[in-house]
Design a protein around this motif. Sequence first.
Motif, PDB file in Angstrom:
ATOM      1  N   ALA A   1       0.848  -1.189   0.000  1.00  0.00           N
ATOM      2  CA  ALA A   1       0.000   0.000   0.000  1.00  0.00           C
ATOM      3  C   ALA A   1       0.884   1.240   0.000  1.00  0.00           C
ATOM      4  CB  ALA A   1      -0.920   0.001   1.212  1.00  0.00           C
ATOM      5  N   VAL A   2       0.252   2.398  -0.159  1.00  0.00           N
ATOM      6  CA  VAL A   2       0.965   3.671  -0.147  1.00  0.00           C
ATOM      7  C   VAL A   2       0.404   4.524   0.987  1.00  0.00           C
ATOM      8  CG1 VAL A   2       1.505   5.783  -1.424  1.00  0.00           C
ATOM      9  CG2 VAL A   2       1.364   3.576  -2.629  1.00  0.00           C
ATOM     10  N   GLY A   3       1.291   5.057   1.792  1.00  0.00           N
ATOM     11  CA  GLY A   3       0.858   5.927   2.884  1.00  0.00           C
ATOM     12  C   GLY A   3       1.979   6.846   3.320  1.00  0.00           C
ATOM     13  N   GLY A   4       1.670   8.117   3.499  1.00  0.00           N
ATOM     14  CA  GLY A   4       2.679   9.075   3.940  1.00  0.00           C
ATOM     15  C   GLY A   4       3.821   9.226   2.960  1.00  0.00           C
ATOM     16  N   GLY A   5       3.523   9.104   1.666  1.00  0.00           N
ATOM     17  CA  GLY A   5       4.581   9.234   0.673  1.00  0.00           C
ATOM     18  C   GLY A   5       5.552   8.064   0.683  1.00  0.00           C
ATOM     19  N   GLN A   6       5.118   6.911   1.207  1.00  0.00           N
ATOM     20  CA  GLN A   6       5.993   5.743   1.299  1.00  0.00           C
ATOM     21  C   GLN A   6       5.238   4.487   0.867  1.00  0.00           C
ATOM     22  OE1 GLN A   6       6.698   6.009   5.493  1.00  0.00           O
ATOM     23  NE2 GLN A   6       8.605   7.138   5.263  1.00  0.00           N
ATOM     24  N   LEU A   7       5.998   3.485   0.464  1.00  0.00           N
ATOM     25  CA  LEU A   7       5.413   2.164   0.205  1.00  0.00           C
ATOM     26  C   LEU A   7       5.315   1.433   1.531  1.00  0.00           C
ATOM     27  CD1 LEU A   7       7.188   0.889  -3.041  1.00  0.00           C
ATOM     28  CD2 LEU A   7       4.834   1.651  -2.801  1.00  0.00           C
ATOM     29  N   GLN A   8       4.144   0.862   1.811  1.00  0.00           N
ATOM     30  CA  GLN A   8       3.923   0.124   3.045  1.00  0.00           C
ATOM     31  C   GLN A   8       3.730  -1.358   2.698  1.00  0.00           C
ATOM     32  OE1 GLN A   8       3.827   1.704   6.015  1.00  0.00           O
ATOM     33  NE2 GLN A   8       3.848   3.819   5.274  1.00  0.00           N
ATOM     34  N   PHE A   9       4.389  -2.227   3.454  1.00  0.00           N
ATOM     35  CA  PHE A   9       4.333  -3.664   3.180  1.00  0.00           C
ATOM     36  C   PHE A   9       3.836  -4.429   4.412  1.00  0.00           C
ATOM     37  CE2 PHE A   9       6.621  -4.018  -0.838  1.00  0.00           C
ATOM     38  CZ  PHE A   9       7.257  -2.795  -0.911  1.00  0.00           C
ATOM     39  N   ALA A  10       2.998  -5.423   4.171  1.00  0.00           N
ATOM     40  CA  ALA A  10       2.613  -6.389   5.202  1.00  0.00           C
ATOM     41  C   ALA A  10       2.818  -7.783   4.627  1.00  0.00           C
ATOM     42  CB  ALA A  10       1.155  -6.203   5.612  1.00  0.00           C
ATOM     43  N   ASN A  11       3.452  -8.652   5.402  1.00  0.00           N
ATOM     44  CA  ASN A  11       3.858  -9.950   4.870  1.00  0.00           C
ATOM     45  C   ASN A  11       3.281 -11.114   5.673  1.00  0.00           C
ATOM     46  OD1 ASN A  11       5.233 -12.050   3.585  1.00  0.00           O
ATOM     47  ND2 ASN A  11       6.996 -11.858   4.945  1.00  0.00           N
ATOM     48  N   ARG A  12       2.537 -11.988   4.983  1.00  0.00           N
ATOM     49  CA  ARG A  12       2.078 -13.251   5.567  1.00  0.00           C
ATOM     50  C   ARG A  12       2.451 -14.419   4.641  1.00  0.00           C
ATOM     51  NH1 ARG A  12      -1.949 -12.586   9.544  1.00  0.00           N
ATOM     52  NH2 ARG A  12      -2.766 -10.473   9.714  1.00  0.00           N
TER      53      ARG A  12
END
Length: 416
Positions: A242-253
């Motif tokens: 996802a994108v948030g705060g001008g950054q790429l955000q990652f969640a890993n399962r």
Amino acid sequence: MGTSLLTNSSAMTALQTLSMTNKKLDMTQNRIATGQRVSTASDNAAYWSIATTMRSDNKALGAVQDALGLGAATIDTMYTGLNGTVEVVSEIKAKLTAARTPGVDRGKIQSEITELQKQLKNTGDSAVFNGENWISVDSNSTSYNSTKSVVSSFSRAGGVVQIDTVTVDLEAIKLYDKKADATPLTNVVTGASAGTLVAVAGNITVQVGTGATVNVATTTTSTLDSIAKDIMKLGIDGLTVAVGGGQLQFANRASVNGAPAGVTIVLNGGLTAPAALATAPATETGKGILDKSYDAYNGTAWEVFSVANIDISKLTDNAADLAKLETYIAGVDDALGSITNAATNLGAIKNRIGLQQDFVKALVDSLDRGVGQLVDADMNAESTRLQALQTQQQLGIQALSIANGASQSILSLFRG
């Protein structure tokens, strides 16, 4: 030869013949009474041994038939449950897609989704046969076994008995699991100049565990949004971008062969790779298809959702909420694909058991015929033999009577 009072050779011969005839008659009558020419080991030891073993194996195959019938009924119940959720999940997906339209009343749409979620749970919990429910489970229970086996065949080769089974992996078909889920590993990728992307032509390399790397092309017009969407298009199960705060955000399962797997991402274009994502999460998600955890970014933090608890009633038309809604749609679509695969696999097993039932029935009939050829009596031949032996018996009695009467003629020699 003269006539003797002490030895009546004719009577002895007649008596021996009559005794042999009686023995043959007894044997024929026994065959007619039992329907078998080999009913005891004394009749034919080799054939009796083979027939006894084959009869025992046939009884075992009868038990296999019963087990297949029970297994077929259980699998049919689970298949019906899985198949019944396909249309409901498709309807949830349609509702979420409609909710993507700006200005719609998402609260009312959620009320419909809530009823559909209740229907899914009811379907999962109701798929019970003989006390067994394979699609709504509790894997924390001490009695839980993720592999269910249905006895499918009994065979004997070289004196060694072998029992084969058809197995069903519950981890691949379960819809609900009461166990708690794992917490995903999360990280961000920061961009240069306080989050501003410096885009260049090149590649983003993504690797799950020790598997092959997958490349995503970037151009001078790439944006964080486009990069996030391109990585998501790879369809890596368990990885959310996802994108948030001008950054790429990652969640890993992510997992590989049932074990948690780290995700290594190498980015160019002024972005820094998330080194922490090279470490696997503590445990893999073990929930069912419908209560499996997915990750959605709300613009400031990660949230966990599942098809069973999606709630869009508070979503607005801002960019973060719309992105979250799209993540919901992607999660439901993923669950629908998993249900379709599970139903396909279970349907294939169901068909296989049906074929095995037909085969075992034919095999039982074949063994019955084989035993019959070894030990069954030919009733036509035995009835003919019975009549012949009865005639021989009557003649033997007449012959013995005549032979015994011969000694009486000696008395006439002494009459005056």
